[in-house]
Design an enzyme around this catalytic site. Structure first.
Site, mmCIF file in Angstrom:
data_model
loop_
_atom_site.group_PDB
_atom_site.id
_atom_site.type_symbol
_atom_site.label_atom_id
_atom_site.label_comp_id
_atom_site.label_asym_id
_atom_site.label_seq_id
_atom_site.Cartn_x
_atom_site.Cartn_y
_atom_site.Cartn_z
ATOM 1 C CD GLU A 27 -3.991 -1.329 -3.514
ATOM 2 O OE1 GLU A 27 -2.736 -1.420 -3.133
ATOM 3 O OE2 GLU A 27 -4.179 -1.689 -2.991
ATOM 4 C CD GLU A 86 -8.057 -6.513 -3.778
ATOM 5 O OE1 GLU A 86 -7.802 -5.556 -2.271
ATOM 6 O OE2 GLU A 86 -7.324 -6.443 -4.956
HETATM 7 C C1 GLA Z 1 -4.814 -4.530 -1.959
HETATM 8 C C2 GLA Z 1 -4.385 -5.484 -2.605
HETATM 9 C C3 GLA Z 1 -4.572 -6.738 -2.611
HETATM 10 C C4 GLA Z 1 -4.575 -7.154 -0.742
HETATM 11 C C5 GLA Z 1 -5.137 -6.110 0.341
HETATM 12 C C6 GLA Z 1 -4.576 -6.683 2.010
HETATM 13 O O1 GLA Z 1 -6.121 -4.486 -1.937
HETATM 14 O O2 GLA Z 1 -4.575 -5.184 -3.569
HETATM 15 O O3 GLA Z 1 -3.995 -8.314 -3.261
HETATM 16 O O4 GLA Z 1 -3.173 -7.351 -1.026
HETATM 17 O O5 GLA Z 1 -4.438 -4.631 -0.122
HETATM 18 O O6 GLA Z 1 -4.987 -8.150 1.363
#
Ligand code: GLA
Length: 345
Positions: free
Chosen positions: A167, A285
């Site tokens: 990110e 995710e």
């Molecule tokens: C981002 C991170 C994850 C997690 C999410 C919220 O996507 O990459 O590790 O912290 O936020 O749970």
């Protein structure tokens, strides 16, 4: 262990697509009748493992955390796992040079005992990283290297792919790729960028490559990575890294999505664009919110259509990881975004 009616519909839709295309030999028996006495028996006895049905396409993963007590669903339906928090910098090195691996090691042990792959998440990130990393500019790069060296050295062969950087790309409307840091906005800024500038991404990958003794794949991971404006910035950054010989194997596209966003076209275009860069893709995710006004059927349809797309691109999508297993343990619990409900059913 059985599915609730609530999640069963979603599960069956996903599963049926997999079954149809993979030839996974499953017999559903007579139709599921909500409320019938056979609910528990039907579900627990006759639904096969999800990962086995998708194994000709990609591996299926789930994030777990050390509070999870019940690993039955995990080991039945997934063949890969990711630590939700336990491998982040604040968990592994809260204080400088004091590395704490016990909670992460418990997760590794579950994977080892059950023959599952582990995705490492995450080596360098602007969040969940203790402030001491950023004191004294001259030491910052060295600290990054030491962290990567120690962590990759510790986990070694256990981890098959690492999110090296998470990110960093800016998702505001500007054309700026990176996030400036502002003391008043700790949530959105990037302290690594603030101190080291764009070079930090290159350095992180170079250090990861240097200490990568077992051929783990090295990933850049981000959310909204399929949203055109942000996708284009990610691509600019990745192209630049690749053209400069930076060792990067793939892109992790976080799937914190909704029942109607992003569109299938948007996801497909992004997959094609990343594929053109010669990168491997992992959907990381994954969770789909049920917002007010959405139904569980909307979520189920959504899971089905994205899995259909992922299967079409299984030559480039190597793994799909859900961001959790049961709704109540999700970071977005109120939206019931996962496959199983709060009673683990
Ligand atoms: C981002 C991170 C994850 C997690 C999410 C919220 O996507 O990459 O590790 O912290 O936020 O749970």
């Amino acid at each position: 262990m059985y599915f609730s009616r609530k999640k069963l519909f979603a599960f069956i839709l996903i599963l049926m697509v997999g079954l149809l295309l993979s030839g996974c030999d499953i017999h559903f028996g007579h139709p599921y009748v909500p409320g019938s006495d056979e609910d528990e028996e039907f579900v627990s006895d006759k639904i096969p493992s999800l990962y086995q049905c998708y194994e000709d396409y990609f591996s299926l993963g789930a994030a777990v955390n050390s509070n999870s007590k019940d690993y039955e669903l995990l080991t039945k339906h997934f063949n890969s796992l990711t630590a939700e928090n336990e491998m982040k910098p604040d968990h592994l090195q809260e204080e400088e040079n004091i590395f704490t691996y016990n909670r992460a090691d418990e997760i590794i042990e579950i994977a080892r005992d059950n023959n599952m792959e582990v995705r490492g998440h995450v080596l360098v990130w602007r969040k969940q990283t203790p402030g001491w990393f950023f004191c004294d500019d001259e030491k910052i790069i060295n600290r990054m290297e030491e962290h990567i060296k120690n962590v990759m050295g510790h986990f070694g062969v256990e981890i098959k792919s690492w999110d090296v950087v998470n990110e960093t790309v800016n998702d505001d409307k500007s054309s700026e790729i990176y996030r400036e840091y502002d003391d008043d906005d700790d949530e959105h800024g990037d302290r690594w960028y603030n101190h080291v500038r764009a070079d930090y991404v290159r350095l992180a990958f170079e250090f990861a490559d240097k200490y990568n003794q077992h051929g783990a794949k090295l990933f850049y991971n981000d959310y909204n990575a399929v949203k055109p404006q942000k996708r284009d910035k990610i691509i600019r950054m990745l192209k630049d890294l690749i053209n400069n010989g930076v060792p990067i194997d793939g892109i992790g596209s976080q799937g914190h999505w909704q029942t109607d966003w992003p569109s299938i076209d948007m996801i497909e275009e992004a997959i094609q664009d990343y594929q053109e860069l010669g990168l491997e893709i992992q959907i990381t995710e994954l969770d789909i919110k049920i917002r007010p006004g959405d139904s569980e059927e909307d979520q189920a349809r959504r899971y089905r259509e994205i899995f259909e797309l992922f299967m079409e691109y299984s030559n480039v999508i190597e793994k799909v990881t859900f961001w959790g297993i049961i709704d109540s343990e999700s970071w977005r619990a109120e939206y019931k975004p996962l496959l199983f409900d709060e009673n683990h059913q």
